[in-house]
Design a protein around this motif. Structure first.
Motif: not given
Length: 398
Positions: A119, A121-123, A45
């Motif tokens: 958000e 944390s998803r990367y 991501n």
């Protein structure tokens, strides 16, 4: 362990060897299968952020090998067009997602709560873009990302526009290298004054992605990403330069032995016909994935021809491997398998002493050798054809 095979971890080798030594072929086969799937499906991501108008959406499209008019491309424009974090999956690799994030400083996404809003944390890493000087919002965001122990990189976009403007204004004193060095130095100095230690700044043109610092940025990301993320990052890159094609060849070369070890392990299971069926399936899947990675499938060739205003027949005229322009299926591979036995015998001795896991298997050597020989040969052919096709695409009209 031979450096050509360093994509596996020591833990994986230990687990597979242990299963083989205990005669648990099913567990060994399952573990190899899981390892292959982890290479192919590792999620990646990538977050693209920055102030509005910096070229984020164009970069999102370019890094996925797409133009701004294709179906599924990120919307671009002269005003901020991204209102919420928007995901764009890679056209060939669904586990690779490039996120077009709203510009910092827009009404709903101010720097103070930006990371929480998108958000964070998803990367896996952030690319912070600016088409001018990096501003306080960019610096504040970088500090927040750094505090949360994530990687970030600065991209100074639209340098092609800067060069064009300089060429118009300074016809006698124009020097491209000096201008690029000045832009880079000013960016680094500005970020350093703002408190960013040793900022990594890359100069890019999203319209000419293969120019300027793209190769340098690619090398940096390759070095800093974990192995399983590194592999999918390299494979998913657009085929826009010869160095990228070579990186892909090296990355794919490293996982060949896993396909072969799976074939070899299955060959030791005493079920009539299982090994042949497995070999055919492995070879078909691997060969199709190689063709797609190098952009030599029909759809990719058409896109490349359109990008460089060529006819597809011009590009296919330089392809030498007959396998690339045929449908790759089990029938085709079955005819090729009969030619691989001699090559298999040549690699078995080398493989047994250099490749993890194989030394634990007395049986299945020919199956391993055949698969290894064929995949290495096909990868070499398709990589060479990809180079010829790209060079043909880059040729100037006579």
């Amino acid at each position: 362990m031979d450096s050509s095979f360093d994509i596996i971890t020591a833990e994986e080798v230990e687990e597979i060897n242990s299963a083989l030594e205990n005669g648990d072929l099913c567990t060994a086969t399952e573990r190899l299968n899981e390892s292959l799937k982890s290479i192919e499906s590792a999620p990646l991501n990538i977050a693209i952020t920055g102030e509005s108008g910096s070229g984020k959406s164009t970069f999102v499209n370019a890094i996925r090998g797409m133009n701004d008019e294709e179906e599924g491309s990120a919307r671009t424009g002269v005003v901020e067009t991204t209102k919420v974090p928007t995901r764009y999956t890679h056209p060939q690799y669904a586990n690779v997602t490039v996120w077009d994030l709203p510009g910092i400083g827009t009404p709903n996404f101010v720097a103070d709560n930006y990371l929480q809003s998108v958000e964070f944390s998803r990367y896996d890493f952030f690319i912070i873009m600016s088409s001018e000087r990096f501003k306080q919002n960019d610096i504040d965001l970088a500090k927040a990302i750094q505090a949360m122990e994530k990687k970030f990189y600065f991209v100074r976009s639209k340098v092609d526009s800067d060069l064009y403007a300089s060429k118009i204004r300074r016809k006698k004193t124009y020097n491209e290298e000096n201008i690029l060095n000045d832009i880079r130095h000013n960016c680094i100095e500005n970020l350093s004054v703002g408190g960013i230690t040793e900022p990594q700044v890359f100069l890019l043109s999203c319209l000419e992605l293969d120019q300027f610092d793209f190769q340098k940025m690619q090398d940096t990301l390759e070095m800093e990403l974990p192995n399983h993320k590194k592999h999918i990052f390299l494979i998913s890159l657009p085929n826009i330069s010869l160095p990228i094609l070579e990186k892909k060849r090296q990355a794919l070369r490293k996982d060949i032995w896993k396909w072969c070890s799976l074939s070899c392990t299955v060959a030791t299971i005493p079920i009539p016909g299982l090994s042949v069926a497995c070999d055919l399936g492995i070879l078909v899947k691997a060969m199709i994935s190689y063709r797609n990675a190098f952009g030599l499938d029909k759809s990719s060739l058409e896109k490349l021809a359109n990008k460089f205003d060529k006819d597809v027949s011009e590009l296919t005229s330089v392809i030498k491997s007959p396998l690339i322009i045929q449908e790759i299926n089990k029938e085709l591979v079955a005819t090729l398998l009969t030619r691989g036995t001699m090559g298999a015998l040549m690699v078995v001795e080398y493989a047994a002493s250099n490749i993890p896991v194989l030394g634990s298997m007395a049986a299945g050597g020919i199956s391993f050798g055949t698969t290894y020989w064929m995949l290495c040969g096909f990868l070499k052919e398709i990589a060479e054809d990809a180079v010829r096709v790209l060079r043909k695409a880059l040729e100037s009209p006579v």
